[in-house]
Structures are given as structure tokens and as C-alpha cells.
Design a protein around this motif. Structure first.
Motif, mmCIF file in Angstrom:
data_model
loop_
_atom_site.group_PDB
_atom_site.id
_atom_site.type_symbol
_atom_site.label_atom_id
_atom_site.label_comp_id
_atom_site.label_asym_id
_atom_site.label_seq_id
_atom_site.Cartn_x
_atom_site.Cartn_y
_atom_site.Cartn_z
ATOM 1 N N GLN A 176 7.814 -3.673 -5.353
ATOM 2 C CA GLN A 176 7.812 -4.418 -4.091
ATOM 3 C C GLN A 176 7.883 -5.915 -4.344
ATOM 4 O O GLN A 176 8.640 -6.630 -3.685
ATOM 5 C CB GLN A 176 6.579 -4.079 -3.253
ATOM 6 C CG GLN A 176 6.559 -4.797 -1.912
ATOM 7 C CD GLN A 176 5.399 -4.387 -1.026
ATOM 8 O OE1 GLN A 176 4.730 -3.377 -1.286
ATOM 9 N NE2 GLN A 176 5.165 -5.138 0.025
ATOM 10 N N ALA A 186 10.541 0.842 -3.567
ATOM 11 C CA ALA A 186 9.087 0.678 -3.475
ATOM 12 C C ALA A 186 8.520 1.599 -2.394
ATOM 13 O O ALA A 186 7.467 2.214 -2.585
ATOM 14 C CB ALA A 186 8.732 -0.779 -3.178
ATOM 15 N N ARG A 187 9.229 1.739 -1.298
ATOM 16 C CA ARG A 187 8.771 2.624 -0.218
ATOM 17 C C ARG A 187 8.774 4.077 -0.676
ATOM 18 O O ARG A 187 7.869 4.847 -0.331
ATOM 19 C CB ARG A 187 9.671 2.441 0.998
ATOM 20 C CG ARG A 187 9.261 3.258 2.195
ATOM 21 C CD ARG A 187 10.227 3.064 3.324
ATOM 22 N NE ARG A 187 9.801 3.771 4.519
ATOM 23 C CZ ARG A 187 10.615 4.055 5.528
ATOM 24 N NH1 ARG A 187 11.873 3.682 5.497
ATOM 25 N NH2 ARG A 187 10.165 4.700 6.573
ATOM 26 N N GLU A 188 9.785 4.453 -1.444
ATOM 27 C CA GLU A 188 9.843 5.817 -1.972
ATOM 28 C C GLU A 188 8.647 6.105 -2.879
ATOM 29 O O GLU A 188 8.124 7.210 -2.902
ATOM 30 C CB GLU A 188 11.137 6.033 -2.752
ATOM 31 C CG GLU A 188 12.378 6.053 -1.883
ATOM 32 C CD GLU A 188 13.675 5.987 -2.687
ATOM 33 O OE1 GLU A 188 13.618 5.839 -3.935
ATOM 34 O OE2 GLU A 188 14.742 6.081 -2.071
ATOM 35 N N LEU A 189 8.223 5.084 -3.610
ATOM 36 C CA LEU A 189 7.109 5.257 -4.548
ATOM 37 C C LEU A 189 5.747 5.246 -3.872
ATOM 38 O O LEU A 189 4.827 5.934 -4.296
ATOM 39 C CB LEU A 189 7.148 4.159 -5.615
ATOM 40 C CG LEU A 189 8.326 4.201 -6.587
ATOM 41 C CD1 LEU A 189 8.377 2.921 -7.419
ATOM 42 C CD2 LEU A 189 8.241 5.425 -7.484
ATOM 43 N N SER A 190 5.613 4.432 -2.829
ATOM 44 C CA SER A 190 4.279 4.219 -2.266
ATOM 45 C C SER A 190 4.090 4.737 -0.851
ATOM 46 O O SER A 190 2.967 4.805 -0.366
ATOM 47 C CB SER A 190 3.944 2.734 -2.289
ATOM 48 O OG SER A 190 4.789 2.019 -1.401
ATOM 49 N N GLY A 191 5.167 5.041 -0.168
ATOM 50 C CA GLY A 191 5.040 5.413 1.237
ATOM 51 C C GLY A 191 5.124 4.180 2.122
ATOM 52 O O GLY A 191 5.359 3.065 1.656
ATOM 53 N N ASP A 192 4.942 4.393 3.401
ATOM 54 C CA ASP A 192 5.073 3.304 4.368
ATOM 55 C C ASP A 192 3.862 2.389 4.374
ATOM 56 O O ASP A 192 2.730 2.840 4.264
ATOM 57 C CB ASP A 192 5.236 3.882 5.782
ATOM 58 C CG ASP A 192 6.606 4.472 6.025
ATOM 59 O OD1 ASP A 192 7.519 4.210 5.230
ATOM 60 O OD2 ASP A 192 6.761 5.192 7.024
ATOM 61 N N ASN A 193 4.128 1.111 4.514
ATOM 62 C CA ASN A 193 3.102 0.148 4.893
ATOM 63 C C ASN A 193 3.808 -0.934 5.692
ATOM 64 O O ASN A 193 5.000 -1.190 5.503
ATOM 65 C CB ASN A 193 2.294 -0.388 3.702
ATOM 66 C CG ASN A 193 3.001 -1.421 2.872
ATOM 67 O OD1 ASN A 193 3.352 -2.487 3.367
ATOM 68 N ND2 ASN A 193 3.211 -1.123 1.600
ATOM 69 N N ASN A 212 5.724 1.586 -10.828
ATOM 70 C CA ASN A 212 4.623 0.852 -10.215
ATOM 71 C C ASN A 212 5.105 0.314 -8.866
ATOM 72 O O ASN A 212 5.870 -0.646 -8.821
ATOM 73 C CB ASN A 212 4.182 -0.284 -11.133
ATOM 74 C CG ASN A 212 3.032 -1.079 -10.563
ATOM 75 O OD1 ASN A 212 2.919 -1.263 -9.355
ATOM 76 N ND2 ASN A 212 2.190 -1.580 -11.438
ATOM 77 N N PRO A 213 4.668 0.929 -7.757
ATOM 78 C CA PRO A 213 5.199 0.530 -6.457
ATOM 79 C C PRO A 213 4.950 -0.931 -6.102
ATOM 80 O O PRO A 213 5.808 -1.590 -5.521
ATOM 81 C CB PRO A 213 4.520 1.472 -5.470
ATOM 82 C CG PRO A 213 3.400 2.098 -6.203
ATOM 83 C CD PRO A 213 3.688 1.997 -7.656
ATOM 84 N N ARG A 214 3.804 -1.454 -6.472
ATOM 85 C CA ARG A 214 3.506 -2.856 -6.148
ATOM 86 C C ARG A 214 4.426 -3.794 -6.928
ATOM 87 O O ARG A 214 4.943 -4.766 -6.370
ATOM 88 C CB ARG A 214 2.035 -3.163 -6.456
ATOM 89 C CG ARG A 214 1.633 -4.578 -6.114
ATOM 90 C CD ARG A 214 1.655 -4.814 -4.604
ATOM 91 N NE ARG A 214 1.376 -6.206 -4.359
ATOM 92 C CZ ARG A 214 2.094 -6.983 -3.561
ATOM 93 N NH1 ARG A 214 3.106 -6.500 -2.883
ATOM 94 N NH2 ARG A 214 1.782 -8.242 -3.401
#
Length: 109
Positions: A12, A34-41, A7-9
Motif C-alpha cells: 500500500q 494491496a487490497r487483494e492482500l489485506s481486504g477492504d479499508n 506485506n499488504p502495508r
């Protein structure tokens, strides 16, 4: 504390908890995951940069902040951190800023 590792959130948030506890190496590793799971923000990249600053990895921090500003040119925290690192942030794009939706008209007289 159990966190779903996919769960990326959640990952994070755990990274942010580590950062608040000043466990910067653990925080950075968790935020990278978390970045690996969700990508950049932009918020995630700014948090990663904050860890890098504490770990005295200025060049890496600058890279994360520049990427954050590519995604969100007006990201205040990234702009401020980049300035504090002695780098001039690129100017925000010209044009209108996004404005909130107009207020609904009342039928009351």
C-alpha cells in the motif's frame, strides 16, 4: 527499493509513493494488489479512487468511494471526493460520535 510482495502495508505504501509521483496506473495496480492482500479499508479505497479520478475512470472511483463509506460512514476524504464527483454522499449514521477517552484525573491538589 525492495518491498515484501506479501506485506499488504508495504505494498500500500508503495502504491501511495507511485501516486505521489503521479504514476497513477502503476499506483492503482499496486493499490489493487494491496487490497487483494489485506481486504477492504476506507483509506485504501479512497487512494484507489484518487488514482481512478486521475485516470478519468469516474464510475470506478465512485464505486470505491461508496464502498469506503460503507466501511466508514464518516470517512472525510471519501465523502469529499464523492461530492466533488457530483454524487451526494449518504448521510452519516445518527447517534453519538465516538468520543475520546476521558482524561485521567490528577491526584495533584
Amino acid at each position: 527499493l525492495k518491498v515484501d510482495p506479501l506485506n499488504p502495508r508495504a505494498v500500500q505504501v508503495l502504491g501511495e509513493v507511485y501516486r505521489a509521483q503521479e504514476r497513477h496506473s502503476e499506483a492503482l495496480a499496486t493499490l489493487v494488489r494491496a487490497r487483494e492482500l489485506s481486504g477492504d479499508n476506507a483509506n485504501l479505497l479512497a487512494a484507489m479512487a484518487a488514482c481512478c479520478i486521475k485516470l478519468e475512470r469516474k464510475a470506478t472511483a465512485i464505486g470505491y468511494l461508496e464502498r469506503a463509506l460503507e466501511l466508514e460512514p464518516r470517512h472525510f476524504r471519501a465523502r469529499r471526493m464523492l461530492s466533488r464527483l457530483g454524487r451526494k454522499p449518504p448521510p452519516p449514521p445518527k447517534g453519538k460520535r465516538e468520543s475520546p477517552a476521558p482524561a485521567a484525573k490528577s491526584n495533584l491538589k
